[in-house]
Design a protein around this motif. Structure first.
Motif, short mmCIF file in Angstrom:
data_model
loop_
_atom_site.label_atom_id
_atom_site.label_comp_id
_atom_site.label_asym_id
_atom_site.label_seq_id
_atom_site.Cartn_x
_atom_site.Cartn_y
_atom_site.Cartn_z
N ALA A 217 0.97 -1.26 0.04
CA ALA A 217 0.07 0.15 -0.01
C ALA A 217 0.91 1.25 -0.04
O ALA A 217 0.65 2.31 -0.72
CB ALA A 217 -0.95 0.09 1.23
N ALA A 218 2.00 1.42 0.67
CA ALA A 218 2.78 2.33 0.87
C ALA A 218 3.30 2.80 -0.31
O ALA A 218 4.03 4.05 -0.55
CB ALA A 218 3.79 2.23 1.87
N SER A 219 3.59 1.69 -1.50
CA SER A 219 4.13 2.14 -2.72
C SER A 219 3.28 3.04 -3.37
O SER A 219 4.04 3.87 -4.33
CB SER A 219 4.45 0.91 -3.50
N SER A 220 1.91 3.09 -3.13
CA SER A 220 1.50 4.06 -4.03
C SER A 220 0.82 5.11 -2.88
O SER A 220 0.12 6.18 -3.57
CB SER A 220 0.17 3.41 -4.45
N CYS A 221 0.96 4.83 -1.72
CA CYS A 221 0.36 6.02 -0.70
C CYS A 221 1.46 6.13 0.15
O CYS A 221 1.63 5.69 1.40
CB CYS A 221 -0.81 5.30 0.22
N PRO A 222 2.55 7.32 -0.17
CA PRO A 222 3.46 7.72 0.55
C PRO A 222 3.32 8.17 1.86
O PRO A 222 4.38 8.36 2.65
CB PRO A 222 4.50 8.46 -0.28
N ASN A 223 2.12 8.63 2.24
CA ASN A 223 1.74 9.23 3.49
C ASN A 223 1.34 8.20 4.52
O ASN A 223 1.19 8.52 5.59
CB ASN A 223 0.57 10.31 3.52
N LEU A 224 1.46 6.78 4.21
CA LEU A 224 1.09 5.84 5.18
C LEU A 224 2.13 5.48 5.92
O LEU A 224 3.50 5.59 5.61
CB LEU A 224 0.72 4.42 4.30
N ARG A 225 1.90 5.30 7.41
CA ARG A 225 2.80 4.96 8.22
C ARG A 225 2.45 3.75 8.98
O ARG A 225 1.31 3.44 9.22
CB ARG A 225 3.15 6.00 9.63
N LEU A 226 3.28 2.95 9.70
CA LEU A 226 2.72 1.79 10.43
C LEU A 226 3.18 1.68 11.89
O LEU A 226 4.72 1.78 11.95
CB LEU A 226 3.20 0.44 9.57
N LEU A 227 2.58 1.69 12.85
CA LEU A 227 3.20 1.55 14.24
C LEU A 227 2.67 0.15 14.72
O LEU A 227 1.66 -0.31 14.95
CB LEU A 227 2.51 2.64 14.97
N ILE A 228 3.51 -0.63 15.26
CA ILE A 228 3.46 -1.95 15.76
C ILE A 228 3.93 -1.95 17.21
O ILE A 228 4.85 -1.53 17.71
CB ILE A 228 4.35 -2.97 15.07
N ALA A 229 2.76 -2.07 18.07
CA ALA A 229 2.91 -2.08 19.58
C ALA A 229 2.94 -3.49 20.22
O ALA A 229 1.84 -4.20 19.92
CB ALA A 229 1.85 -1.10 20.37
N GLY A 230 4.05 -3.97 20.62
CA GLY A 230 4.11 -5.52 21.03
C GLY A 230 5.26 -5.98 21.04
O GLY A 230 6.36 -5.45 20.38
N ASP A 231 5.53 -7.17 21.65
CA ASP A 231 6.80 -7.56 21.62
C ASP A 231 6.60 -9.37 21.67
O ASP A 231 5.32 -9.65 21.85
CB ASP A 231 7.38 -7.74 23.00
N GLY A 232 7.73 -10.06 21.35
CA GLY A 232 7.37 -11.36 21.01
C GLY A 232 8.84 -11.82 20.17
O GLY A 232 9.41 -11.34 19.80
N ASP A 233 8.37 -13.34 19.81
CA ASP A 233 9.60 -14.12 19.54
C ASP A 233 9.94 -13.52 17.88
O ASP A 233 11.01 -13.68 17.33
CB ASP A 233 9.29 -15.65 19.23
N GLU A 234 8.82 -12.85 17.45
CA GLU A 234 9.01 -12.49 15.81
C GLU A 234 9.59 -11.14 15.56
O GLU A 234 9.76 -10.80 14.64
CB GLU A 234 7.63 -12.70 14.99
N MET A 235 9.68 -10.36 16.75
CA MET A 235 10.29 -9.06 16.55
C MET A 235 11.59 -9.08 15.62
O MET A 235 11.29 -8.27 14.60
CB MET A 235 10.93 -8.46 17.90
N GLU A 236 12.61 -9.60 15.77
CA GLU A 236 13.61 -9.36 14.88
C GLU A 236 13.45 -9.81 13.19
O GLU A 236 13.73 -9.08 12.75
CB GLU A 236 14.94 -10.33 15.24
N MET A 237 12.55 -10.87 13.38
CA MET A 237 11.98 -11.32 11.98
C MET A 237 11.43 -10.26 11.15
O MET A 237 11.63 -9.94 10.07
CB MET A 237 11.26 -12.62 11.71
N LEU A 238 10.51 -9.65 11.95
CA LEU A 238 9.68 -8.47 11.34
C LEU A 238 10.34 -7.15 10.94
O LEU A 238 10.28 -6.64 9.93
CB LEU A 238 8.26 -8.05 12.46
N LYS A 239 11.33 -6.79 11.67
CA LYS A 239 12.18 -5.80 11.63
C LYS A 239 13.00 -6.08 10.22
O LYS A 239 13.29 -5.31 9.19
CB LYS A 239 13.32 -5.31 12.91
#
Length: 740
Positions: A217-239
């Motif tokens: 979506a951000a490729s066509s909507c540059p004003n989009l931002r994503l805020l991820i609140a939470g912690d867990g085993d997948e943090m590094e994978m998601l980053k």
């Protein structure tokens, strides 16, 4: 009222929050005690909340059972409420020993509770499954959970639904939007549209799909931002994933947060991407902040969010579908506002802490009331053309079930249906396959009232065999000891002389009361010589059904690409001998309505399997803009859509009934005498026979109907009379149920 709750005491997550919140508030209204089977944080937090808590530790089952039995007997408790496997097991043991009704809240799918723990699954899982079958009542923590219980064979009459409610008292966030973004390190300005999620970062939450969908979506909507609140085993994978997709600057990982109020008031779009859920608190927390929501279509989510009305849904794991929704919301602030407002209203009404508390108290009152109910025969069996995808027939069933529950909220209701599983799930009634003769005959031995349920069942135009079937069920019900009622029905046409004689004989001998929806049906009965049953002129039962709330109908129209403020003329057509030759006339009449009055033609199906093809045939050569709806949804949605039409042209009886009930001017096209009989009955005079219809006649009727737009005195008179006489259906059923 005095209730004892049994729970293991090792619970966490949603179950812990639900039980603590519920008991803390229940204790202010009734006498509650919570019994845990282990000491620990669960019991300690309960005491801190002021919940009376008793712990019976140890693994000696017999000792615990004996102690609990003494506590319940000496404490004067009236009801046992269980949670989880250990609570259910103990409740099943105490049920017979105490004589008290036992209810359990089912917080999760018990078949999945012990995945990866084979020994626990074999022991606790098996015991829980066994115990669940031996309790009196079950409460699902969402409609999805209740549907799951129904699908596994639990009695719908002994199921209830409750939701994890939250406090909708207005909150003032500790930080402003800009302050909160600075505190978590998100680079966003006033023009940014911030998408947020608060979730554990583990595989079941599937936040990876959110990152992928956001990147698309951000490729066509540059004003989009994503805020991820939470912690867990997948943090590094998601980053790493955000980095690989080139959106690491637009994505912020806030870690575990405690200030959820500031989080939800700062973001613009709430999301949920889980692969599996019952009913997550994050949705209602977002709803409290009136956030537009994009969520995966799992568990109880679709029961809160109707796609396009209260939010946007996508299939779990579908990053492309998610991205389309995010892009649509990023570019449309009005859509964000509308979806957020509708979700807030829906959640405040049905999912607040107050509504959860009242629902739980109502469940307790119902269970205790039913404990005193002792009839040798009980319940009603309803038979009709149900489970075949016809919105009119389904609306009849909904109306009958509604009125039966108004007469007696504890009355067991059984329905014969072509699709019994769907009928059980939709109407929360027991259902038997229409042609399962042994099963429904066995049930007739135990019910008090048999209802031949609405519509034109007594006719031989479409089928001789259906007439014979309905006559057989009437005869069998009477012979097996039921009172028999024909409910808000139409009679005829019955053409074959042998069928007329057979129908007259059965109705004369085996029916106690007949309520009719039109005067023509009364004349038919008189001509057939049916005099013994009580005959009451009433109305089609569906006139009692309400339209969906205005904001919901707005969403339905927007979902179809229609302006909620637009002006429309509705067409409800059906295939019938002679229709193909006349189909083009309806398209031409629709063009005329557009040219003369600026009304956009909308084709609305009553039986989608048939009516959509009829609409396409009529619209084939149209010049005006038009819309063909593939499906109008459940009854209140269908009625709400017809209510938005300025006028309706219909071959379908229930399209006319729905529209008349909303004060919409009508034009009927008569393929069956029931159409003209209904219109005459309510004082409407705009109709013509299908085999005689011409473009000139249709256009003249459209002119007359449009002249009546806004004439509330003319349009409401027949409707008010309909609703008044419809009460006779319910009054007649009440008399038969109360007769001994």
């Amino acid at each position: 009222m005095k209730v004892i709750h049994l729970i293991s005491g090792g619970d966490s997550g949603g179950a812990k929050t639900h039980v603590h919140s519920l008991l803390q508030n229940l204790s202010r209204r009734i006498d509650v005690t919570m019994v845990c089977f282990m000491e620990g944080p669960f019991a300690q937090e309960a005491r801190a909340l002021g919940i009376p808590t008793v712990v019976f530790p140890g693994r000696n089952l017999l000792r615990t059972y004996s102690a609990l039995k003494r506590l319940i007997r000496t404490g004067g408790y009236e009801l046992i409420h269980c949670h989880g496997a250990r609570g259910n097991m103990m409740g099943a043991l105490l049920r017979r020993a105490t004589g008290l009704p036992v209810v359990t809240t089912v917080h999760s799918d018990w078949r999945l509770d012990y995945l990866g723990r084979p020994f626990s699954r074999l022991t606790y899982g098996s015991i829980n499954a066994f115990a669940l079958r031996r309790l009196d009542y079950r409460i699902g923590v969402s409609d999805a959970m209740t549907d799951l219980l129904i699908s596994r064979g639990f009695d719908p009459d002994r199921l209830f639904t409750i939701y994890n409610g939250i406090d909708f008292t207005p909150r003032t966030p500790a930080l402003s939007r800009a302050e909160y973004f600075r505190s978590v390190g998100l680079q966003a300005d006033e023009d940014s549209v911030v998408v947020g999620i608060a979730a554990r970062l583990n595989p079941v939450k599937d936040v990876a799909t959110l990152v992928r969908g956001f990147a698309l979506a951000a490729s066509s909507c540059p004003n989009l931002r994503l805020l991820i609140a939470g912690d867990g085993d997948e943090m590094e994978m998601l980053k790493n994933l955000a980095r690989e997709l080139g959106v690491e600057r637009q994505v912020c990982f806030a870690g575990w947060i405690t200030d959820t109020d500031s989080f939800y008031h700062a973001i613009d779009v709430n999301t949920l991407t889980s692969l599996s859920e019952t009913f997550p608190y994050s949705l209602t927390e977002g709803a409290r902040a009136a956030l537009p929501t994009v969520a995966s279509r799992v568990g109880g989510v679709p029961y809160l969010i109707e796609h396009g009305i209260h939010g946007l849904l996508f299939e779990a794991g579908d990053a492309e579908g998610l991205s389309r929704h995010l892009a649509a919301l990023a570019g449309d602030p009005v859509l964000r506002k509308h979806l957020g407002e509708r979700l807030y209203q829906r959640a405040r009404q049905d999912y607040s802490l107050e509504s959860t508390l009242e629902r739980q108290l109502t469940i307790y009152e119902t269970i205790l009331r039913r404990k005193e109910r002792a009839y040798r025969r009980d319940g009603a069996l309803v038979c009709g053309a149900y489970g075949r995808g016809n919105a009119g027939d389904d609306a009849i069933l909904e109306a009958i079930v509604t009125e039966l529950r108004q007469i007696d909220p504890d009355l067991p209701v059984w329905v014969l249906s072509r699709n019994p599983e769907e009928t059980r799930r939709t109407y929360r009634v027991n259902s038997i396959y229409t042609f399962a003769f042994p099963r429904f005959l066995w049930r007739m031995h135990r019910t008090r009232l048999y209802i031949n349920g609405g519509g034109s069942l007594m006719q031989d135009v479409t089928s001789h065999r259906s007439l014979w079937f309905y006559l057989f069920t009437i005869s069998a019900a009477k012979l097996l000891g039921n009172r028999v009622m024909m409910y808000g029905c139409g009679i005829g046409p019955i053409h074959a002389p042998a069928n007329r004689r057979r129908a007259a004989r059965v109705l004369q001998r085996h029916v106690d009361a007949i309520t009719l929806r039109d005067t023509h049906s009364k004349a038919e009965l008189e001509d057939m010589g049916v005099t013994r049953p009580e005959v009451v002129l009433s109305a089609d039962p569906t006139v009692i059904l309400p339209a969906a709330p205005p904001q919901v109908v707005d969403g339905l129209l927007e979902r179809q690409g229609l302006d909620p403020q637009g002006r429309y003329i509705g067409f409800a057509l059906r295939p019938w001998p002679g229709f193909e030759e006349k189909a083009a006339l309806f398209g031409a009449a629709a063009d005329y309505a557009w040219e003369a009055y600026g009304l956009i033609p909308v084709f609305l199906p009553i039986e989608r399997r048939l009516d959509v093809s009829a609409a396409r045939l009529a619209a084939r050569d149209m010049k005006a803009p038009y819309h063909i709806l593939e499906d109008t949804g459940r009854s209140d949605h269908t009625i709400g859509l017809f209510a938005r039409m300025q006028a309706v042209v219909s071959m379908r009886l229930h399209a006319l009934v729905f529209s008349a009930g909303q004060g919409v001017p009508l034009v009927g096209v008569v393929y069956d005498q029931k159409i003209s009989s209904f219109l005459s009955y309510i004082g409407q005079d705009l109709y013509t026979d299908l085999d005689q219809v011409t473009l000139e006649a249709l256009c003249a009727h459209i002119d007359a109907a449009c002249a009546r737009i806004g004439d509330t005195e003319f349009l409401s008179g027949g409707v008010d009379r309909l609703r008044q006489v419809e009460r006779r259906n319910q009054e007649t059923a009440r008399r038969l149920l109360e007769a001994r």
